[in-house]
Write a protein that holds these residues in place. Structure first.
Motif, PDB file in Angstrom:
ATOM      1  N   GLY A  74       0.826  -1.213   0.000  1.00 56.63           N
ATOM      2  CA  GLY A  74       0.000   0.000   0.000  1.00 56.63           C
ATOM      3  C   GLY A  74       0.852   1.252   0.000  1.00 56.63           C
ATOM      4  O   GLY A  74       0.605   2.193  -0.756  1.00 56.63           O
ATOM      5  N   SER A  75       1.892   1.254   0.830  1.00 59.59           N
ATOM      6  CA  SER A  75       2.782   2.418   0.898  1.00 59.59           C
ATOM      7  C   SER A  75       3.549   2.608  -0.402  1.00 59.59           C
ATOM      8  O   SER A  75       3.749   3.744  -0.853  1.00 59.59           O
ATOM      9  CB  SER A  75       3.762   2.248   2.066  1.00 59.59           C
ATOM     10  N   ALA A  76       3.987   1.500  -1.009  1.00 54.42           N
ATOM     11  CA  ALA A  76       4.710   1.589  -2.280  1.00 54.42           C
ATOM     12  C   ALA A  76       3.823   2.170  -3.379  1.00 54.42           C
ATOM     13  O   ALA A  76       4.269   2.999  -4.185  1.00 54.42           O
ATOM     14  CB  ALA A  76       5.229   0.210  -2.680  1.00 54.42           C
ATOM     15  N   LEU A  77       2.563   1.750  -3.402  1.00 55.87           N
ATOM     16  CA  LEU A  77       1.641   2.271  -4.417  1.00 55.87           C
ATOM     17  C   LEU A  77       1.406   3.765  -4.228  1.00 55.87           C
ATOM     18  O   LEU A  77       1.418   4.538  -5.194  1.00 55.87           O
ATOM     19  CB  LEU A  77       0.318   1.510  -4.337  1.00 55.87           C
ATOM     20  N   ALA A  78       1.208   4.187  -2.985  1.00 58.76           N
ATOM     21  CA  ALA A  78       1.022   5.618  -2.723  1.00 58.76           C
ATOM     22  C   ALA A  78       2.262   6.408  -3.111  1.00 58.76           C
ATOM     23  O   ALA A  78       2.169   7.509  -3.669  1.00 58.76           O
ATOM     24  CB  ALA A  78       0.700   5.829  -1.237  1.00 58.76           C
ATOM     25  N   LEU A  79       3.434   5.850  -2.843  1.00 57.61           N
ATOM     26  CA  LEU A  79       4.693   6.555  -3.120  1.00 57.61           C
ATOM     27  C   LEU A  79       4.918   6.732  -4.612  1.00 57.61           C
ATOM     28  O   LEU A  79       5.320   7.811  -5.067  1.00 57.61           O
ATOM     29  CB  LEU A  79       5.856   5.784  -2.492  1.00 57.61           C
ATOM     30  N   LEU A 106      -5.438   7.709  -2.198  1.00 55.65           N
ATOM     31  CA  LEU A 106      -6.140   7.755  -0.919  1.00 55.65           C
ATOM     32  C   LEU A 106      -6.406   6.352  -0.382  1.00 55.65           C
ATOM     33  O   LEU A 106      -6.241   6.081   0.816  1.00 55.65           O
ATOM     34  CB  LEU A 106      -7.450   8.520  -1.062  1.00 55.65           C
ATOM     35  N   LEU A 107      -6.811   5.444  -1.264  1.00 54.26           N
ATOM     36  CA  LEU A 107      -7.037   4.059  -0.845  1.00 54.26           C
ATOM     37  C   LEU A 107      -5.738   3.415  -0.380  1.00 54.26           C
ATOM     38  O   LEU A 107      -5.702   2.711   0.647  1.00 54.26           O
ATOM     39  CB  LEU A 107      -7.649   3.252  -1.996  1.00 54.26           C
ATOM     40  N   ALA A 108      -4.655   3.662  -1.120  1.00 61.83           N
ATOM     41  CA  ALA A 108      -3.353   3.095  -0.752  1.00 61.83           C
ATOM     42  C   ALA A 108      -2.889   3.633   0.599  1.00 61.83           C
ATOM     43  O   ALA A 108      -2.333   2.889   1.418  1.00 61.83           O
ATOM     44  CB  ALA A 108      -2.322   3.417  -1.837  1.00 61.83           C
ATOM     45  N   ILE A 109      -3.124   4.930   0.861  1.00 53.90           N
ATOM     46  CA  ILE A 109      -2.743   5.509   2.149  1.00 53.90           C
ATOM     47  C   ILE A 109      -3.605   4.936   3.268  1.00 53.90           C
ATOM     48  O   ILE A 109      -3.104   4.664   4.377  1.00 53.90           O
ATOM     49  CB  ILE A 109      -2.849   7.042   2.097  1.00 53.90           C
ATOM     50  N   LEU A 110      -4.895   4.740   3.009  1.00 58.13           N
ATOM     51  CA  LEU A 110      -5.769   4.132   4.009  1.00 58.13           C
ATOM     52  C   LEU A 110      -5.247   2.753   4.400  1.00 58.13           C
ATOM     53  O   LEU A 110      -5.170   2.416   5.594  1.00 58.13           O
ATOM     54  CB  LEU A 110      -7.192   4.037   3.463  1.00 58.13           C
ATOM     55  N   LEU A 111      -4.868   1.958   3.399  1.00 60.13           N
ATOM     56  CA  LEU A 111      -4.343   0.615   3.673  1.00 60.13           C
ATOM     57  C   LEU A 111      -2.972   0.682   4.345  1.00 60.13           C
ATOM     58  O   LEU A 111      -2.717   0.019   5.347  1.00 60.13           O
ATOM     59  CB  LEU A 111      -4.253  -0.178   2.373  1.00 60.13           C
ATOM     60  N   GLY A 112      -2.074   1.504   3.759  1.00 62.88           N
ATOM     61  CA  GLY A 112      -0.714   1.592   4.281  1.00 62.88           C
ATOM     62  C   GLY A 112      -0.660   2.209   5.668  1.00 62.88           C
ATOM     63  O   GLY A 112       0.099   1.757   6.534  1.00 62.88           O
ATOM     64  N   GLY A 113      -1.481   3.239   5.912  1.00 62.33           N
ATOM     65  CA  GLY A 113      -1.461   3.908   7.211  1.00 62.33           C
ATOM     66  C   GLY A 113      -2.103   3.084   8.310  1.00 62.33           C
ATOM     67  O   GLY A 113      -1.584   3.012   9.436  1.00 62.33           O
ATOM     68  N   ALA A 163      -2.569  18.068   0.416  1.00 65.67           N
ATOM     69  CA  ALA A 163      -1.940  17.064  -0.447  1.00 65.67           C
ATOM     70  C   ALA A 163      -0.419  17.136  -0.347  1.00 65.67           C
ATOM     71  O   ALA A 163       0.263  16.101  -0.342  1.00 65.67           O
ATOM     72  CB  ALA A 163      -2.387  17.255  -1.898  1.00 65.67           C
ATOM     73  N   ILE A 164       0.119  18.351  -0.256  1.00 62.01           N
ATOM     74  CA  ILE A 164       1.572  18.513  -0.104  1.00 62.01           C
ATOM     75  C   ILE A 164       2.037  17.954   1.229  1.00 62.01           C
ATOM     76  O   ILE A 164       3.062  17.260   1.319  1.00 62.01           O
ATOM     77  CB  ILE A 164       1.952  19.997  -0.265  1.00 62.01           C
ATOM     78  N   ARG A 165       1.285  18.231   2.286  1.00 58.15           N
ATOM     79  CA  ARG A 165       1.642  17.666   3.594  1.00 58.15           C
ATOM     80  C   ARG A 165       1.556  16.134   3.568  1.00 58.15           C
ATOM     81  O   ARG A 165       2.403  15.448   4.156  1.00 58.15           O
ATOM     82  CB  ARG A 165       0.713  18.237   4.663  1.00 58.15           C
ATOM     83  N   THR A 166       0.541  15.627   2.913  1.00 59.11           N
ATOM     84  CA  THR A 166       0.397  14.168   2.820  1.00 59.11           C
ATOM     85  C   THR A 166       1.581  13.552   2.101  1.00 59.11           C
ATOM     86  O   THR A 166       2.122  12.518   2.528  1.00 59.11           O
ATOM     87  CB  THR A 166      -0.911  13.818   2.084  1.00 59.11           C
ATOM     88  N   PHE A 167       2.021  14.195   1.013  1.00 56.66           N
ATOM     89  CA  PHE A 167       3.166  13.637   0.298  1.00 56.66           C
ATOM     90  C   PHE A 167       4.437  13.740   1.123  1.00 56.66           C
ATOM     91  O   PHE A 167       5.303  12.861   1.052  1.00 56.66           O
ATOM     92  CB  PHE A 167       3.376  14.326  -1.043  1.00 56.66           C
ATOM     93  N   ALA A 168       4.583  14.794   1.911  1.00 52.10           N
ATOM     94  CA  ALA A 168       5.754  14.904   2.784  1.00 52.10           C
ATOM     95  C   ALA A 168       5.846  13.698   3.707  1.00 52.10           C
ATOM     96  O   ALA A 168       6.944  13.195   3.990  1.00 52.10           O
ATOM     97  CB  ALA A 168       5.682  16.191   3.598  1.00 52.10           C
ATOM     98  N   LEU A 169       4.700  13.206   4.158  1.00 54.79           N
ATOM     99  CA  LEU A 169       4.669  12.021   5.010  1.00 54.79           C
ATOM    100  C   LEU A 169       4.849  10.750   4.191  1.00 54.79           C
ATOM    101  O   LEU A 169       5.499   9.795   4.644  1.00 54.79           O
ATOM    102  CB  LEU A 169       3.352  11.982   5.787  1.00 54.79           C
ATOM    103  N   THR A 170       4.299  10.695   2.992  1.00 58.41           N
ATOM    104  CA  THR A 170       4.509   9.545   2.111  1.00 58.41           C
ATOM    105  C   THR A 170       5.991   9.372   1.797  1.00 58.41           C
ATOM    106  O   THR A 170       6.513   8.254   1.758  1.00 58.41           O
ATOM    107  CB  THR A 170       3.720   9.727   0.799  1.00 58.41           C
ATOM    108  N   TYR A 171       6.677  10.501   1.615  1.00 61.49           N
ATOM    109  CA  TYR A 171       8.098  10.487   1.244  1.00 61.49           C
ATOM    110  C   TYR A 171       8.987  10.022   2.399  1.00 61.49           C
ATOM    111  O   TYR A 171      10.192   9.829   2.212  1.00 61.49           O
ATOM    112  CB  TYR A 171       8.519  11.883   0.782  1.00 61.49           C
TER     113      TYR A 171
END
Length: 226
Positions: A74-79, A106-113, A163-171
């Protein structure tokens, strides 16, 4: 003529383009290569090395191991998809792709988070890891949820900020590995044994991989408003 010049979008600077491609390439690299061992080798096989992170999860129950794999993929897909989602060119030229990619992210983050919260208590960094990775998971889900809420309210300016804050956390997935590389290399150069260097570094990365990212994101957003 003057009005046209004022309102015309500026071409990104060379440093901005370099930062963009650095983010795209490092995100793609980690999204592909981090899950690869888990796709090609069983968890038991990876855990045969007692120093490997996988060894910490081999003895866990099946539901926990499922959560681990959900988190990884899930995290890899979001990234890998997030740079597309943040592209202004994609938003302007292919808005449908932006919307579809956004739903997948959003689905990938829900699963990954969510799965991150499940596996955080069994990390190798102990209570520091539980706090660091647990807060990362909660912040990731929270920022993504606020990005969704703002777009449903058609507040697109707020949506872009979240969205920018979310990507900062994805990164954080990228920065965790970069920080480990830097910290281990620095200690090894000072004569510290590899395993000791890794253990020390791993006590720092649960917070180091994402807190500076958020600080940089907030600084970027503040400059952008000005």
């Amino acid at each position: 003529m003057t009005a046209d010049l004022i309102t015309a979008p500026r071409r990104p600077s060379r440093s901005a383009r370099g930062a963009h491609w650095w983010i795209v390439l490092t995100s793609a690299a980690i999204a592909v290569f981090a899950p690869l061992p888990y796709m090609t080798t069983s968890l038991e096989g990876l855990g045969r090395d007692p120093d490997a992170l996988a060894a910490n999860y081999v003895t866990q129950p099946a539901w926990f191991q499922v959560a681990l794999y959900v988190h990884i993929f899930g995290s890899a897909l979001a990234l890998v998809l997030s740079p597309i989602q943040l592209s202004a060119r994609v938003r302007a030229r292919v808005p449908r792709l932006h919307r579809v990619t956004g739903r997948i992210v959003l689905l990938a983050i829900l699963l990954g988070g969510t799965s991150a919260l499940v596996i955080a208590p069994s990390n190798d960094a102990g209570p520091i890891g539980v706090a660091g990775f647990g807060l990362l998971g909660l912040s990731w889900l929270g920022c993504a949820g606020l990005a969704l809420r703002s777009v449903l309210r058609r507040d697109f300016a707020a949506h872009r900020r979240w969205a920018i804050r979310t990507f900062a956390l994805t990164y954080a997935a990228v920065m965790l590995r970069l920080w480990l590389l830097v910290l281990i290399t620095a200690q090894s150069a000072a004569g510290v044994a590899d395993q000791v260097a890794f253990d020390r570094a791993y006590l720092l990365v649960p917070f180091l991989c994402w807190v500076p990212n958020l600080i940089v994101a907030e600084r970027f957003l503040r400059l952008r408003r000005r």
